[in-house]
Design a protein around this motif. Sequence first.
Motif, PDB file in Angstrom:
ATOM      1  N   HIS A 150     -96.600  50.311 -19.410  1.00  0.00           N
ATOM      2  CA  HIS A 150     -95.719  49.495 -20.255  1.00  0.00           C
ATOM      3  C   HIS A 150     -95.901  48.038 -19.866  1.00  0.00           C
ATOM      4  O   HIS A 150     -95.714  47.665 -18.706  1.00  0.00           O
ATOM      5  CB  HIS A 150     -94.255  49.908 -20.067  1.00  0.00           C
ATOM      6  CG  HIS A 150     -93.278  49.018 -20.794  1.00  0.00           C
ATOM      7  ND1 HIS A 150     -92.755  49.342 -22.018  1.00  0.00           N
ATOM      8  CD2 HIS A 150     -92.747  47.822 -20.465  1.00  0.00           C
ATOM      9  CE1 HIS A 150     -91.933  48.380 -22.418  1.00  0.00           C
ATOM     10  NE2 HIS A 150     -91.916  47.449 -21.487  1.00  0.00           N
ATOM     11  N   GLU A 152     -94.743  44.115 -21.109  1.00  0.00           N
ATOM     12  CA  GLU A 152     -93.852  43.328 -21.968  1.00  0.00           C
ATOM     13  C   GLU A 152     -94.101  41.845 -21.677  1.00  0.00           C
ATOM     14  O   GLU A 152     -94.062  41.421 -20.525  1.00  0.00           O
ATOM     15  CB  GLU A 152     -92.399  43.700 -21.690  1.00  0.00           C
ATOM     16  CG  GLU A 152     -91.413  43.133 -22.692  1.00  0.00           C
ATOM     17  CD  GLU A 152     -90.029  43.757 -22.553  1.00  0.00           C
ATOM     18  OE1 GLU A 152     -89.046  43.083 -22.916  1.00  0.00           O
ATOM     19  OE2 GLU A 152     -89.944  44.914 -22.076  1.00  0.00           O
ATOM     20  N   HIS A 154     -93.085  37.894 -22.994  1.00  0.00           N
ATOM     21  CA  HIS A 154     -92.245  37.013 -23.814  1.00  0.00           C
ATOM     22  C   HIS A 154     -92.823  35.602 -23.807  1.00  0.00           C
ATOM     23  O   HIS A 154     -93.276  35.104 -22.781  1.00  0.00           O
ATOM     24  CB  HIS A 154     -90.819  36.953 -23.251  1.00  0.00           C
ATOM     25  CG  HIS A 154     -89.989  38.137 -23.603  1.00  0.00           C
ATOM     26  ND1 HIS A 154     -88.996  38.100 -24.548  1.00  0.00           N
ATOM     27  CD2 HIS A 154     -90.011  39.414 -23.130  1.00  0.00           C
ATOM     28  CE1 HIS A 154     -88.435  39.292 -24.651  1.00  0.00           C
ATOM     29  NE2 HIS A 154     -89.033  40.107 -23.792  1.00  0.00           N
ATOM     30  N   HIS A 216     -91.443  40.319 -33.093  1.00  0.00           N
ATOM     31  CA  HIS A 216     -91.393  41.429 -32.142  1.00  0.00           C
ATOM     32  C   HIS A 216     -92.476  42.426 -32.552  1.00  0.00           C
ATOM     33  O   HIS A 216     -92.407  43.011 -33.633  1.00  0.00           O
ATOM     34  CB  HIS A 216     -90.016  42.101 -32.177  1.00  0.00           C
ATOM     35  CG  HIS A 216     -89.812  43.095 -31.073  1.00  0.00           C
ATOM     36  ND1 HIS A 216     -89.396  42.727 -29.806  1.00  0.00           N
ATOM     37  CD2 HIS A 216     -89.976  44.443 -31.033  1.00  0.00           C
ATOM     38  CE1 HIS A 216     -89.296  43.797 -29.044  1.00  0.00           C
ATOM     39  NE2 HIS A 216     -89.656  44.856 -29.764  1.00  0.00           N
ATOM     40  N   VAL A 218     -95.137  45.634 -31.348  1.00  0.00           N
ATOM     41  CA  VAL A 218     -95.434  46.707 -30.394  1.00  0.00           C
ATOM     42  C   VAL A 218     -96.863  47.193 -30.617  1.00  0.00           C
ATOM     43  O   VAL A 218     -97.254  47.535 -31.742  1.00  0.00           O
ATOM     44  CB  VAL A 218     -94.456  47.888 -30.555  1.00  0.00           C
ATOM     45  CG1 VAL A 218     -94.813  49.011 -29.577  1.00  0.00           C
ATOM     46  CG2 VAL A 218     -93.019  47.425 -30.322  1.00  0.00           C
ATOM     47  N   ARG A 225     -97.683  51.441 -24.048  1.00  0.00           N
ATOM     48  CA  ARG A 225     -97.183  50.477 -25.008  1.00  0.00           C
ATOM     49  C   ARG A 225     -97.240  49.059 -24.426  1.00  0.00           C
ATOM     50  O   ARG A 225     -97.108  48.856 -23.222  1.00  0.00           O
ATOM     51  CB  ARG A 225     -95.719  50.765 -25.379  1.00  0.00           C
ATOM     52  CG  ARG A 225     -95.477  52.096 -26.100  1.00  0.00           C
ATOM     53  CD  ARG A 225     -96.011  52.059 -27.519  1.00  0.00           C
ATOM     54  NE  ARG A 225     -95.624  53.244 -28.272  1.00  0.00           N
ATOM     55  CZ  ARG A 225     -96.301  54.372 -28.291  1.00  0.00           C
ATOM     56  NH1 ARG A 225     -97.404  54.489 -27.538  1.00  0.00           N
ATOM     57  NH2 ARG A 225     -95.894  55.395 -29.022  1.00  0.00           N
ATOM     58  N   VAL A 227     -95.247  45.382 -25.520  1.00  0.00           N
ATOM     59  CA  VAL A 227     -94.230  44.759 -26.367  1.00  0.00           C
ATOM     60  C   VAL A 227     -94.413  43.248 -26.278  1.00  0.00           C
ATOM     61  O   VAL A 227     -94.353  42.670 -25.181  1.00  0.00           O
ATOM     62  CB  VAL A 227     -92.813  45.144 -25.911  1.00  0.00           C
ATOM     63  CG1 VAL A 227     -91.761  44.465 -26.789  1.00  0.00           C
ATOM     64  CG2 VAL A 227     -92.644  46.659 -25.931  1.00  0.00           C
ATOM     65  N   HIS A 229     -93.130  39.528 -27.654  1.00  0.00           N
ATOM     66  CA  HIS A 229     -91.936  38.939 -28.276  1.00  0.00           C
ATOM     67  C   HIS A 229     -91.990  37.418 -28.205  1.00  0.00           C
ATOM     68  O   HIS A 229     -92.303  36.848 -27.159  1.00  0.00           O
ATOM     69  CB  HIS A 229     -90.672  39.433 -27.577  1.00  0.00           C
ATOM     70  CG  HIS A 229     -89.411  39.051 -28.285  1.00  0.00           C
ATOM     71  ND1 HIS A 229     -88.840  39.824 -29.270  1.00  0.00           N
ATOM     72  CD2 HIS A 229     -88.629  37.949 -28.170  1.00  0.00           C
ATOM     73  CE1 HIS A 229     -87.756  39.229 -29.723  1.00  0.00           C
ATOM     74  NE2 HIS A 229     -87.604  38.083 -29.079  1.00  0.00           N
TER      75      HIS A 229
END
Length: 360
Positions: A150, A152, A154, A216, A218, A225, A227, A229
């Motif tokens: 995972h 993520e 930003h 956003h 994915v 995954r 993500v 953003h």
Amino acid sequence: MTPASETLKVGLLGYGYAGATFHAPLIRAVEGLELDRFASRSRDKVLERFPEATIHEDSSAVLGDPEVDLVVIATPNDTHFPLAEAALRAGKHVVVDKPFTLDLAEARALIALAEETGRQLTVFHNRRWDSDFRSVRKAIDAGLVGDPTHLEIHFDRFRPQVRDRWREGDGPGAGVWFDLGPHLVDHALLLMGLPDRVTASLAMQREGARSPDWAHVVLDFGGNRAVLHASMLVAGGVPRFIVHGTGGSAVKHGMDVQEGQLLAGMTPGAPGWGEDPDPVVIYDDEGHASRLPAEPGDQREFYRLVGEAARGRALNPVPPVQSLAVMAVIEAAERSAAEGRSVALPLTEAERTAWMASRV
């Protein structure tokens, strides 16, 4: 090919935010690159920093200058393709600010033309040399999180007022996904590889917004995954990078400092340049936290390598096929948001193979 011993003369098209803040100071700070040709309507602004520069209002004058070896395109997004095409046909090496183009068809056409002309073509993914990305990549490469499952990322700002500029208008290539999305996508692809599918949601949240200011997205890698953003209404409190894996987690809160240093007038390479006091926090398989000092950032490395590639002494720092893959995700996300469904990554098998081969 440019002789290996020559200083490369650089022509910069556009002297807005990107040209003045990033490209010009970074180019000037790299030995062997000489920036003295500009295409800009901001003549006085250019002369403040480059008093001996040759300045034209029309890009064609720079493209037609036989002394110019490398053309840097820092103009509005909808001009990237025609200007890059003209520069390649004029026999110049080309750097295009991100996003590469408006769509995959344009990106593929430029790559084919660069191969035909034998010129270097690259995209300004300068944030590969940011401290936050370099630090997280080091943690992953060192095996501190095991196999990443995972990711993520930003890239948020707090700008509640819509500005009167093309980036926030309603024209082609406007909005936060085209502005900040390419950085997010480039980082995700380098850390996780090519996704199978893309699912996106885009929105306009600020009063008076004319293009998406919230994104956003994915990326689906089978069971894994990523993500991505970006928002213009985030005042703080969100980590820049989060990585969870089979052996632990890594969290990086602070962003790279180079943009702020450039805005403050710091010369790239000056004492303190790119130094990041914010460590990566590593959580092991028992939840214990340790701190990995951040790697320094240095975006000059992009232009140093561009110069070396033009002289035939190094590989292109951002191979065109890697920028093509970024555009594939950008385009798939736009389609996903418009149609309300997941979209397969629109790359051919040959393009996927070329992308894999480019990961040296």
